[in-house]
Motif scaffolding. Sequence first.
Motif, PDB file in Angstrom:
ATOM      1  N   LYS A 135     -14.208 -10.748 -33.212  1.00  0.00           N
ATOM      2  CA  LYS A 135     -15.517 -10.463 -33.794  1.00  0.00           C
ATOM      3  C   LYS A 135     -16.472 -11.635 -33.621  1.00  0.00           C
ATOM      4  N   GLN A 136     -15.934 -12.838 -33.689  1.00  0.00           N
ATOM      5  CA  GLN A 136     -16.778 -14.028 -33.561  1.00  0.00           C
ATOM      6  C   GLN A 136     -17.253 -14.244 -32.127  1.00  0.00           C
ATOM      7  N   HIS A 137     -16.380 -14.044 -31.149  1.00  0.00           N
ATOM      8  CA  HIS A 137     -16.692 -14.423 -29.776  1.00  0.00           C
ATOM      9  C   HIS A 137     -16.972 -13.242 -28.839  1.00  0.00           C
ATOM     10  N   GLN A 138     -16.564 -12.044 -29.225  1.00  0.00           N
ATOM     11  CA  GLN A 138     -16.762 -10.840 -28.402  1.00  0.00           C
ATOM     12  C   GLN A 138     -16.342 -11.079 -26.941  1.00  0.00           C
ATOM     13  N   PRO A 139     -15.063 -11.384 -26.736  1.00  0.00           N
ATOM     14  CA  PRO A 139     -14.590 -11.702 -25.381  1.00  0.00           C
ATOM     15  C   PRO A 139     -14.350 -10.449 -24.544  1.00  0.00           C
ATOM     16  N   ILE A 156       2.627  -7.557 -31.817  1.00  0.00           N
ATOM     17  CA  ILE A 156       1.929  -7.139 -30.607  1.00  0.00           C
ATOM     18  C   ILE A 156       1.229  -5.798 -30.783  1.00  0.00           C
ATOM     19  N   LYS A 157       1.828  -4.887 -31.522  1.00  0.00           N
ATOM     20  CA  LYS A 157       1.215  -3.570 -31.704  1.00  0.00           C
ATOM     21  C   LYS A 157      -0.086  -3.679 -32.499  1.00  0.00           C
ATOM     22  N   ALA A 158      -0.066  -4.472 -33.575  1.00  0.00           N
ATOM     23  CA  ALA A 158      -1.259  -4.629 -34.402  1.00  0.00           C
ATOM     24  C   ALA A 158      -2.393  -5.281 -33.612  1.00  0.00           C
ATOM     25  N   ILE A 159      -2.071  -6.308 -32.838  1.00  0.00           N
ATOM     26  CA  ILE A 159      -3.100  -6.983 -32.040  1.00  0.00           C
ATOM     27  C   ILE A 159      -3.610  -6.064 -30.942  1.00  0.00           C
ATOM     28  N   LYS A 165      -9.697  -1.284 -30.183  1.00  0.00           N
ATOM     29  CA  LYS A 165     -10.828  -0.911 -31.031  1.00  0.00           C
ATOM     30  C   LYS A 165     -12.090  -1.666 -30.627  1.00  0.00           C
ATOM     31  N   ASN A 166     -11.915  -2.877 -30.091  1.00  0.00           N
ATOM     32  CA  ASN A 166     -13.057  -3.722 -29.743  1.00  0.00           C
ATOM     33  C   ASN A 166     -13.276  -3.842 -28.230  1.00  0.00           C
ATOM     34  N   ASN A 167     -12.587  -2.967 -27.451  1.00  0.00           N
ATOM     35  CA  ASN A 167     -12.729  -2.953 -25.991  1.00  0.00           C
ATOM     36  C   ASN A 167     -12.435  -4.313 -25.355  1.00  0.00           C
ATOM     37  N   VAL A 168     -11.385  -4.944 -25.847  1.00  0.00           N
ATOM     38  CA  VAL A 168     -10.934  -6.229 -25.319  1.00  0.00           C
ATOM     39  C   VAL A 168      -9.644  -6.007 -24.533  1.00  0.00           C
ATOM     40  N   ILE A 169      -9.580  -6.534 -23.334  1.00  0.00           N
ATOM     41  CA  ILE A 169      -8.375  -6.413 -22.507  1.00  0.00           C
ATOM     42  C   ILE A 169      -7.325  -7.393 -23.022  1.00  0.00           C
ATOM     43  N   LEU A 170      -6.145  -6.884 -23.323  1.00  0.00           N
ATOM     44  CA  LEU A 170      -5.069  -7.715 -23.864  1.00  0.00           C
ATOM     45  C   LEU A 170      -4.055  -8.025 -22.772  1.00  0.00           C
ATOM     46  N   ILE A 171      -3.857  -9.309 -22.529  1.00  0.00           N
ATOM     47  CA  ILE A 171      -2.883  -9.790 -21.550  1.00  0.00           C
ATOM     48  C   ILE A 171      -1.781 -10.518 -22.303  1.00  0.00           C
ATOM     49  N   ALA A 172      -0.556 -10.024 -22.177  1.00  0.00           N
ATOM     50  CA  ALA A 172       0.573 -10.600 -22.918  1.00  0.00           C
ATOM     51  C   ALA A 172       1.479 -11.396 -21.985  1.00  0.00           C
ATOM     52  N   ASP A 173       1.648 -12.661 -22.306  1.00  0.00           N
ATOM     53  CA  ASP A 173       2.598 -13.508 -21.593  1.00  0.00           C
ATOM     54  C   ASP A 173       3.944 -13.355 -22.292  1.00  0.00           C
ATOM     55  N   GLU A 174       4.748 -12.431 -21.776  1.00  0.00           N
ATOM     56  CA  GLU A 174       6.070 -12.156 -22.322  1.00  0.00           C
ATOM     57  C   GLU A 174       7.145 -12.700 -21.354  1.00  0.00           C
ATOM     58  N   ALA A 175       6.819 -13.833 -20.756  1.00  0.00           N
ATOM     59  CA  ALA A 175       7.714 -14.411 -19.751  1.00  0.00           C
ATOM     60  C   ALA A 175       9.117 -14.604 -20.291  1.00  0.00           C
ATOM     61  N   HIS A 176       9.221 -15.027 -21.547  1.00  0.00           N
ATOM     62  CA  HIS A 176      10.530 -15.307 -22.141  1.00  0.00           C
ATOM     63  C   HIS A 176      11.104 -14.101 -22.889  1.00  0.00           C
ATOM     64  N   GLY A 177      10.531 -12.910 -22.689  1.00  0.00           N
ATOM     65  CA  GLY A 177      10.991 -11.731 -23.416  1.00  0.00           C
ATOM     66  C   GLY A 177      11.390 -10.571 -22.530  1.00  0.00           C
ATOM     67  N   ALA A 178      11.927 -10.853 -21.360  1.00  0.00           N
ATOM     68  CA  ALA A 178      12.257  -9.774 -20.419  1.00  0.00           C
ATOM     69  C   ALA A 178      13.356  -8.855 -20.918  1.00  0.00           C
ATOM     70  N   LEU A 179      14.141  -9.291 -21.916  1.00  0.00           N
ATOM     71  CA  LEU A 179      15.209  -8.443 -22.449  1.00  0.00           C
ATOM     72  C   LEU A 179      14.743  -7.550 -23.601  1.00  0.00           C
ATOM     73  N   TYR A 180      13.517  -7.721 -24.063  1.00  0.00           N
ATOM     74  CA  TYR A 180      13.061  -7.000 -25.249  1.00  0.00           C
ATOM     75  C   TYR A 180      13.096  -5.477 -25.117  1.00  0.00           C
ATOM     76  N   PRO A 181      12.803  -4.908 -23.953  1.00  0.00           N
ATOM     77  CA  PRO A 181      12.842  -3.437 -23.872  1.00  0.00           C
ATOM     78  C   PRO A 181      14.249  -2.842 -23.969  1.00  0.00           C
ATOM     79  N   PHE A 182      15.276  -3.677 -24.038  1.00  0.00           N
ATOM     80  CA  PHE A 182      16.634  -3.171 -23.889  1.00  0.00           C
ATOM     81  C   PHE A 182      17.496  -3.269 -25.145  1.00  0.00           C
ATOM     82  N   SER A 183      16.892  -3.580 -26.291  1.00  0.00           N
ATOM     83  CA  SER A 183      17.661  -3.589 -27.533  1.00  0.00           C
ATOM     84  C   SER A 183      16.730  -3.507 -28.731  1.00  0.00           C
ATOM     85  N   ASP A 184      17.095  -2.682 -29.698  1.00  0.00           N
ATOM     86  CA  ASP A 184      16.334  -2.586 -30.942  1.00  0.00           C
ATOM     87  C   ASP A 184      16.549  -3.813 -31.817  1.00  0.00           C
ATOM     88  N   LYS A 185      17.532  -4.639 -31.473  1.00  0.00           N
ATOM     89  CA  LYS A 185      17.805  -5.854 -32.237  1.00  0.00           C
ATOM     90  C   LYS A 185      16.952  -7.030 -31.771  1.00  0.00           C
TER      91      LYS A 185
END
Length: 339
Positions: A135-139, A156-159, A165-185
Amino acid sequence: MLKKECKKTLFTTPSHNGKVCILHKFYQWYRSDVSETDAYNPQAELTASQERASKLYGTKSTHYLTNGSSSGIIAAILSSCAINDKILIWNKSHKCHKNGAKLAGAKIIEYELNLNNEWGVYEPLSAQKAEELIKQHQPKAMVITSPSYEGICTDIKAISDICKKNNVILIADEAHGALYPFSDKLPVSAVKYADFTVQSLHKTAGGLNPTALLHCNCDISPNKVLDMITTTSPSYPLLASIETNINYLFSKRGQKEVDNLINNILYIKSKLTNLEFFGDDITKILIKKNGLSGYELSEILYENYNIEDEITNEKSTMLLTGIGTTKRKLDRLLKIKNI
């Protein structure tokens, strides 16, 4: 007689540590290391392979990277921003974030995160702060790092909802999270929420250096930018390893390996009652010991127990695990229960 030096146990990147080979024997890769002039229509097969990967991950497109996550972040920023567009970037982020913005000619607006003084790691970006910054910077775009090197994750979902809602492109650096899609834990992956998500296969998912993925879930295609910044002499062994790595992760065998890794870590943590643990990502074993600084603990692990950690700060030290971290290897940590 000189005492034979003990081989160090590495809890570092790449997670395979030279012990696990998803594709095939190393010497065979040289047979696949041909020039693009020696292969018939390689682009068609590569496109088909990436389309299969996209279906597996549930994205609009998934792109193979053989120059690490850095190239994916730069491609995402160049695809999203033009000259003088504003982009929000964490002031302590990986240098590729700012490099991408500089190449785009975008105006960098840095934001700060609070430091957790008990553990010496930065706290996650909250949804409330993200909304205030927007809201402050309107990037035009915003880059977040989740997880951090030490395994601290944002909501991540909330952001993502705030950015949409504000038409901002979200780029996520998940370099260290490549295993996240493969476990609910494991923490929630950004793959289905961010407009662009970058993952390093080589850090925790058993891939070869420097294989990575760029996932796209918006109407902006990174193809033209990737064509501009990617070599015209690709490594077919690396590309083949990415395809096989993905197939392995989505297989029953691969997902069982992820489950076994998590269960083995939980067991080790239950035994190391002399240490404190912290973080959102269980595969990043962030530890500290009362009465010792992180550097002192790291030195003791290295000198007395032949254990090498991934990263250390004044308060804590982190042991990195992933595909390739066996139960036998984790069991060596039981030696430190009397530190």
